[in-house]
Design a protein around this motif. Structure first.
Motif, PDB file in Angstrom:
ATOM      1  N   ASP A 151       0.851  -1.192   0.000  1.00 20.27           N
ATOM      2  CA  ASP A 151       0.000   0.000   0.000  1.00 20.27           C
ATOM      3  C   ASP A 151       0.887   1.243   0.000  1.00 20.27           C
ATOM      4  O   ASP A 151       1.154   1.853   1.028  1.00 20.27           O
ATOM      5  N   TRP A 152       1.346   1.626  -1.176  1.00 19.85           N
ATOM      6  CA  TRP A 152       2.264   2.751  -1.305  1.00 19.85           C
ATOM      7  C   TRP A 152       1.640   4.060  -0.837  1.00 19.85           C
ATOM      8  O   TRP A 152       2.285   4.881  -0.205  1.00 19.85           O
ATOM      9  N   GLU A 153       0.379   4.251  -1.151  1.00 25.01           N
ATOM     10  CA  GLU A 153      -0.267   5.513  -0.789  1.00 25.01           C
ATOM     11  C   GLU A 153      -0.274   5.712   0.720  1.00 25.01           C
ATOM     12  O   GLU A 153       0.009   6.804   1.227  1.00 25.01           O
ATOM     13  N   ALA A 154      -0.573   4.627   1.463  1.00 28.66           N
ATOM     14  CA  ALA A 154      -0.587   4.729   2.920  1.00 28.66           C
ATOM     15  C   ALA A 154       0.816   5.023   3.458  1.00 28.66           C
ATOM     16  O   ALA A 154       0.990   5.823   4.391  1.00 28.66           O
ATOM     17  N   GLN A 155       1.823   4.390   2.870  1.00 22.82           N
ATOM     18  CA  GLN A 155       3.186   4.618   3.341  1.00 22.82           C
ATOM     19  C   GLN A 155       3.657   6.036   3.045  1.00 22.82           C
ATOM     20  O   GLN A 155       4.307   6.669   3.881  1.00 22.82           O
ATOM     21  N   LEU A 156       3.323   6.541   1.870  1.00 23.05           N
ATOM     22  CA  LEU A 156       3.711   7.901   1.524  1.00 23.05           C
ATOM     23  C   LEU A 156       3.086   8.916   2.478  1.00 23.05           C
ATOM     24  O   LEU A 156       3.676   9.937   2.812  1.00 23.05           O
ATOM     25  N   ALA A 157       1.877   8.613   2.937  1.00 22.23           N
ATOM     26  CA  ALA A 157       1.155   9.538   3.807  1.00 22.23           C
ATOM     27  C   ALA A 157       1.769   9.628   5.197  1.00 22.23           C
ATOM     28  O   ALA A 157       1.644  10.656   5.869  1.00 22.23           O
ATOM     29  N   ILE A 158       2.417   8.550   5.651  1.00 22.22           N
ATOM     30  CA  ILE A 158       2.914   8.540   7.034  1.00 22.22           C
ATOM     31  C   ILE A 158       4.420   8.729   7.124  1.00 22.22           C
ATOM     32  O   ILE A 158       4.987   8.642   8.209  1.00 22.22           O
ATOM     33  N   ARG A 159       5.122   8.969   6.014  1.00 28.20           N
ATOM     34  CA  ARG A 159       6.570   9.164   6.050  1.00 28.20           C
ATOM     35  C   ARG A 159       6.864  10.640   5.803  1.00 28.20           C
ATOM     36  O   ARG A 159       6.945  11.078   4.664  1.00 28.20           O
ATOM     37  N   PRO A 160       6.983  11.433   6.846  1.00 32.42           N
ATOM     38  CA  PRO A 160       7.200  12.874   6.662  1.00 32.42           C
ATOM     39  C   PRO A 160       8.436  13.153   5.808  1.00 32.42           C
ATOM     40  O   PRO A 160       9.453  12.486   5.920  1.00 32.42           O
ATOM     41  N   GLY A 161       8.339  14.184   4.965  1.00 39.60           N
ATOM     42  CA  GLY A 161       9.427  14.543   4.082  1.00 39.60           C
ATOM     43  C   GLY A 161      10.103  15.825   4.495  1.00 39.60           C
ATOM     44  O   GLY A 161      10.093  16.220   5.670  1.00 39.60           O
ATOM     45  N   ALA A 162      10.674  16.520   3.489  1.00 40.51           N
ATOM     46  CA  ALA A 162      11.482  17.708   3.752  1.00 40.51           C
ATOM     47  C   ALA A 162      10.695  18.789   4.472  1.00 40.51           C
ATOM     48  O   ALA A 162      11.244  19.524   5.306  1.00 40.51           O
TER      49      ALA A 162
END
Length: 609
Positions: A151-162
């Protein structure tokens, strides 16, 4: 200069760079022209996530700027306990965030500022690169996934970026000023410095931490005529220039309005006289191509804001892309600025770039260049260009004001030392800063041949009735406290006669975060303090009690400190001389927090780095 003092003081420096774990180490390798680019072995590349297909690719660039401590350990280690992370949080955290947290902590220490006790707002302004650790190690990895690894979308949502880094720094260090992420590709960290300086002038904050970090995993490929160097070396302005090499690193500065400096207490590394940010717009060959007019305009604007002529600059830290097109456009823009105010003597401005020593740190390249220029104006030394042998024939370096130093040398001009720093981002976002040496130089106690002699105690502060000084130390663990004592002892032993023990005592008392494990040492001379610190580091004691001759006020302060109380250092130091000085950084107790990519499931989290 207008009546309103719009200068900004650089009062704190910290960073880790390829081949250098501190700013003094970084300056030594720059000054001596050291090539700090690392040639990776196959084993190191596999540790960093390179699969066999990548290793078999002849276009793979197998070199880059790696942090000290090993190709992996340099970026995998982190003192999670100090910053309040558990092992799982630390393993999932972008390594760039970890690196910058340490740099921000170190820069505030170097500035003599403990945010917990600082009466003002401290802002934080950051720029970091793409989170490659998440892309190549965590995304779709069952070891990292909190739920379905597909579930890439869920992972992208919870991994804060810059965009979350400045807020994370503000939260972990307790900074209440603006927290702003600046993303302009390679110019991000220098643009962050410009934004921070403007925020100070606008009274958005009273101190500002600014800089950036970049972790570059070795996945770059060379194509003839492309942006990437085949051997990871950045030969800017040289006849053999073939592109840029990449590296990992972090840096931070602490800035303060010059008008707000305490002349008796603050130490100034250098002064920001002017700065500017712009974009090339559409007047160039393509989106990825640089623009001569835009680069010339940003340099000219920064110089105009500083109120200085380009002919006054003795050194310029260039962007130095090491591509034929990029170098030619940068030189053309500089010639345009210099020629606009008339002819200047040949060789009057030295041109260099830290990229030649450490590679291109991407979003952190601008802060690396700024730190290099700060040290250059402080010492009055022009660093050697590590990769320069023969000028590229198409650049016109044989005539005009610019010279490339093959070895370190003295400053080209008499009088106040001025330097420029350029950083240009892909997409045309340009930043330039004009630096000046501090008008009243204050001592840098870092050991070395260029140490500035210590000035006499400020006349506005009365000497204490005794020559005893109290050195309070604290750390987040007994082991870290022992390390801190050992490091300070080594510094006292090697710093030489320029070191003032009053400055050491003042800096430790007011400029360090107060942590639970404490020690206190009373001494009259550096050598005496070093001897006691060694004994404290070797044993469980917090330090021998101060003798009666040290005075009741000093003994009361030591007792209060060791009991874990909120010692009233302001009252204790009121009539005692001392200003902020350079001391060893906090002894981070780094442990490896790392998750291997999906095809290498054995993790290395939790082991010693």
């Amino acid at each position: 200069m207008s009546e309103y003092d719009d200068r900004i003081a650089v009062i704190g420096l910290a960073g880790r760079f390829p081949g250098a774990d501190s700013v003094p180490e970084f300056w030594r390798l720059l000054r001596d022209g050291v090539d700090a680019v690392h040639d990776y072995t196959d084993g190191e590349l596999r540790q960093l996530g390179a699969g066999q297909g990548l290793l078999d690719d002849p276009a793979l660039v197998r070199s880059g700027g790696a942090l000290p401590g090993g190709a992996l350990d340099g970026i995998a280690g982190f003192d999670a306990e100090l910053f309040g992370f558990d092992a799982r949080e630390a393993a999932l955290l972008d390594p760039q965030h970890r690196l910058f947290l340490e740099s921000a902590w170190g820069a505030l220490e170097d500035a003599g500022c403990d945010p917990q006790r600082y009466d003002g707002d401290v802002g934080v302004f950051t720029g970091v690169s793409t989170n490659r650790y998440f892309l190549f190690h965590l995304l779709g990895n069952p070891e990292a996934a909190d739920g379905d690894p597909d579930d890439w979308e869920a992972q992208l949502a919870i991994r804060p970026g810059a965009e979350y880094l400045p807020a994370r720094v503000a939260y972990r260090l307790g900074l209440r000023g603006p927290a702003i992420a600046v993303q302009t590709a390679c110019s991000s960290s220098l643009t962050a410095v410009c934004v921070a300086a403007q925020s100070l002038l606008d009274y958005g904050c009273d101190l500002a931490v600014a800089g950036g970090a970049s972790v570059s995993l070795p996945r770059h490929r060379h194509t003839p005529g492309g942006l990437v160097s085949p051997d990871g070396r950045t030969r800017a302005f040289d006849a053999s220039a073939a592109g840029t090499g990449y590296g990992s690193g972090t840096g931070a500065v602490v800035l303060k309005r010059y008008a707000d400096l305490d002349p008796d207490r603050d130490r100034v590394h250098a002064v920001l006289r002017g700065w500017a940010v712009n974009n090339d717009g559409a007047h160039r060959a393509g989106f990825a191509a640089p623009g001569t007019d835009g680069q010339a305009a940003v340099v000219a604007e920064a110089l105009a804001r500083a109120g200085v002529s380009p002919h006054e600059l003795g050194y310029l830290e260039a962007h130095g892309s090491a591509t034929v097109l990029g170098d030619a456009i940068e030189l053309a823009a500089l010639h345009q600025v210099w020629q606009a105010v008339g002819p200047s003597p040949a060789g009057s401005c030295a041109l260099g770039t830290a990229k030649a020593n450490i590679g291109n740190l991407d979003a952190a390249s601008g802060i690396a260049a700024l730190v290099a220029a700060v040290r250059a104006v402080t010492e009055g030394t022009v660093p050697a260009h590590a990769q320069f042998h023969e000028p590229h024939p198409g650049l016109g370096l044989e005539s005009g004001p610019f010279t490339i130093p093959r070895v370190r040398g003295p400053w080209p001009h008499a009088g106040s030392r001025l330097a420029g720093v350029s950083s240009f981002g892909l997409g045309g976002s340009n930043a330039h800063v004009v630096l000046e040496q501090a008008p009243s130089p204050t001592p840098d106690t870092t050991p070395g041949p260029h140490t500035t002699p210590a000035p006499p105690p400020p006349p506005s502060l009365k000497p204490p009735p005794t020559d005893w000084h109290l050195l309070p130390l604290s750390a987040h663990s007994p082991a870290a406290l022992a390390d801190a004592c050992d490091r300070l002892a080594a510094h006292l032993e090697s710093a030489g006669p320029a070191l003032s023990l009053a400055d050491v005592a003042y800096t430790l008392a007011v400029g360090r975060r107060v942590l639970p494990y404490r020690a206190a040492v009373a001494a009259r001379r550096p050598a005496e303090a070093a001897e006691v610190l060694r004994r404290v580091a070797a044993g469980p004691q917090a330090g021998p009690p101060p003798p009666d001759e040290a005075g009741g006020e000093l003994r009361a302060a030591a007792d209060s400190w060791l009991r874990g109380e909120s010692t009233d250092w302001t009252s204790y130091l009121k009539d005692r001389p001392g200003r902020v000085c350079t001391l060893p950084a906090h002894p981070f107790r780094r442990r490896r927090h790392w998750i291997d990519p999906p095809d290498r499931r054995a993790t290395t989290r939790g082991g010693p780095a």
